[in-house]
Design an enzyme around this catalytic site. Structure first.
Site, PDB file in Angstrom:
ATOM      1  N   THR A   1      -3.732 -32.091 -14.068  1.00  0.00           N
ATOM      2  CA  THR A   1      -5.013 -31.712 -13.475  1.00  0.00           C
ATOM      3  C   THR A   1      -4.655 -31.427 -12.037  1.00  0.00           C
ATOM      4  O   THR A   1      -3.678 -31.951 -11.540  1.00  0.00           O
ATOM      5  CB  THR A   1      -6.023 -32.891 -13.537  1.00  0.00           C
ATOM      6  OG1 THR A   1      -6.576 -32.967 -14.839  1.00  0.00           O
ATOM      7  CG2 THR A   1      -7.158 -32.726 -12.567  1.00  0.00           C
TER       8      THR A   1
ATOM      9  N   ARG B   1     -13.701 -31.119 -26.593  1.00  0.00           N
ATOM     10  CA  ARG B   1     -13.549 -32.367 -25.832  1.00  0.00           C
ATOM     11  C   ARG B   1     -13.627 -32.063 -24.335  1.00  0.00           C
ATOM     12  O   ARG B   1     -13.044 -31.108 -23.839  1.00  0.00           O
ATOM     13  CB  ARG B   1     -12.199 -32.997 -26.165  1.00  0.00           C
ATOM     14  CG  ARG B   1     -11.857 -34.259 -25.358  1.00  0.00           C
ATOM     15  CD  ARG B   1     -11.032 -33.917 -24.132  1.00  0.00           C
ATOM     16  NE  ARG B   1     -10.621 -35.131 -23.412  1.00  0.00           N
ATOM     17  CZ  ARG B   1     -10.053 -35.103 -22.218  1.00  0.00           C
ATOM     18  NH1 ARG B   1      -9.834 -33.962 -21.599  1.00  0.00           N
ATOM     19  NH2 ARG B   1      -9.714 -36.221 -21.628  1.00  0.00           N
TER      20      ARG B   1
ATOM     21  N   GLY C   1     -13.178 -33.922 -20.534  1.00  0.00           N
ATOM     22  CA  GLY C   1     -12.721 -35.122 -19.831  1.00  0.00           C
ATOM     23  C   GLY C   1     -13.534 -35.377 -18.578  1.00  0.00           C
ATOM     24  O   GLY C   1     -14.685 -34.935 -18.442  1.00  0.00           O
ATOM     25  N   ASP C   2     -12.935 -36.084 -17.645  1.00  0.00           N
ATOM     26  CA  ASP C   2     -13.647 -36.488 -16.427  1.00  0.00           C
ATOM     27  C   ASP C   2     -13.763 -35.379 -15.392  1.00  0.00           C
ATOM     28  O   ASP C   2     -14.658 -35.417 -14.535  1.00  0.00           O
ATOM     29  CB  ASP C   2     -12.932 -37.682 -15.774  1.00  0.00           C
ATOM     30  CG  ASP C   2     -11.493 -37.346 -15.406  1.00  0.00           C
ATOM     31  OD1 ASP C   2     -10.842 -36.601 -16.169  1.00  0.00           O
ATOM     32  OD2 ASP C   2     -11.027 -37.804 -14.355  1.00  0.00           O
TER      33      ASP C   2
ATOM     34  N   THR D   1      -7.038 -37.658 -11.289  1.00  0.00           N
ATOM     35  CA  THR D   1      -6.260 -37.144 -12.420  1.00  0.00           C
ATOM     36  C   THR D   1      -5.875 -38.324 -13.294  1.00  0.00           C
ATOM     37  O   THR D   1      -5.509 -39.379 -12.767  1.00  0.00           O
ATOM     38  CB  THR D   1      -4.999 -36.386 -11.979  1.00  0.00           C
ATOM     39  OG1 THR D   1      -4.240 -36.058 -13.153  1.00  0.00           O
ATOM     40  CG2 THR D   1      -4.134 -37.202 -11.026  1.00  0.00           C
TER      41      THR D   1
END
Ligand code: ASP
Length: 337
Positions: free
Chosen positions: A204, A232, A234-235, A255
């Site tokens: 990231t 999906r 992620g954050d 990250t």
């Protein structure tokens, strides 16, 4: 006037099995130095933290060494789904996009959402349509692919029993360091070992900045995790998890294992510790990365800057591509502890 500072990261992860050659380390460090100098110039010239983090992340997306934009990892379906977020610490305005497939620079799409819509987060087809409607450059999905990332996907799929191993869970193999192409250069077998194990790297990219006017900003962008299931998220595009900025505390870009950063609301937790408990940036960011994250088996790191220009870059992995530049000074970059 405040002394301006820009900090970036290019992902955290484990040490490569075969130690990276000096040439390879140098290539990563040079890429980070160049990006810091180019984006840092915006701050030198009195520009905003928002513009500096936008440009730093755009340049990181353009660099195939890092898992964002070109060089993004593949989903289990062999596609790319890109996520990004940006936040302005002065106004608390923010914008984010998830599951982009053709927008060349997801961070520019996130910025457009922040500045040209009344919303914060667009996903998938709606995000693509929004970006196109606002004139952002789109590319064929193959633009993001590199042979190295495809080899990485094939390796994860070969070594994972259920076919869903994520980057950070990847069983290290003898060939776990993926050969990477370098910007403007051809693939060189001498450069085949990246400094961090590409099979276990949490890729990231992100940037945080404080500008001369005292304003903070943060931006984060990712291809996600190798072999992730389509859909999906992620954050990275979740404000407060992978990206947060508020002038009264700090700017954060993370990250790592995205699910854990979401569960901790990690980026906002750093700011909250400063705001409510009076913690320093260093103390707050270390608590989240070294005390909270391990409690739920999370791994990764973050870069952070506070309103006084303090920089903190903790990680609980063996390494994290990272660096910072202060106005009028040379860039400082590092990979390992
Ligand atoms: N945090 C990102 C995600 O979960 C990717 C990473 O940093 O590994 O998608």
């Amino acid at each position: 006037m405040t002394d301006a500072v820009l900090a970036i990261h290019g992902g955290a992860g484990a040490m490569a099995r075969e130690e990276a050659s000096a040439d390879v380390r140098e290539a990563y460090q040079n890429a980070m130095r160049e990006i810091l100098r180019n984006a840092g110039r915006i701050l030198d010239e009195g520009g905003t933290a928002l513009d500096a983090v936008t440009e730093a992340v755009r340049l990181l997306e353009e660099c195939p060494l890092f898992n964002a934009g070109r060089g993004s990892v593949f989903t289990s379906a062999g596609t790319h789904e890109l996520d990004a977020a940006i936040m302005d610490g002065r106004t608390l305005k923010s914008g984010a996009v998830a599951n982009l497939r053709t927008v060349r620079n997801p961070v520019l799409a996130a910025r457009a959402v922040m500045e040209r819509s009344q919303h914060v987060l667009f996903v998938a087809d709606g995000a693509e349509a929004f970006a196109r409607a606002h004139g952002l450059e789109c590319v064929e999905p193959a633009f993001f692919s590199t042979p190295e990332r495809r080899a990485q996907l094939e390796r994860v799929q070969r070594t994972s029993a259920d076919g869903t191993a994520l980057d950070h869970d990847g069983t290290p193999t003898a060939q776990s360091a993926v050969p990477l192409s370098f910007p403007g250069g051809s693939q060189d077998s001498a450069l085949s070992s990246a400094p961090l194990d590409e099979g276990r790297k949490l890729g990231t990219v992100g940037a945080v900045a404080l500008d001369a006017h005292g304003n903070l900003a943060a931006a984060t962008s990712t291809g996600g995790m190798t072999n992730k299931q389509p859909g999906r998220v992620g954050d990275t595009p979740i404000i407060g998890a992978g990206c947060y900025a508020s002038n009264d505390t700090c700017a954060i870009s993370t990250t790592g294992t995205g699910e854990m950063f979401i569960r901790l609301v990690a980026a906002h937790d750093v700011a909250a510790r400063m705001k409510y408990a009076g913690a320093s940036l260093e103390r707050a960011s270390h608590s989240v990365i070294h005390e909270q994250l391990p409690l739920i088996d999370g791994s990764g790191g973050l870069v952070a800057v506070d309103a006084h220009g303090n920089v903190s870059m903790p990680f609980n992995t063996e390494g994290m591509y990272r660096g910072f530049i202060r106005t009028g000074q040379a860039p400082v970059v590092a990979i390992y502890r």
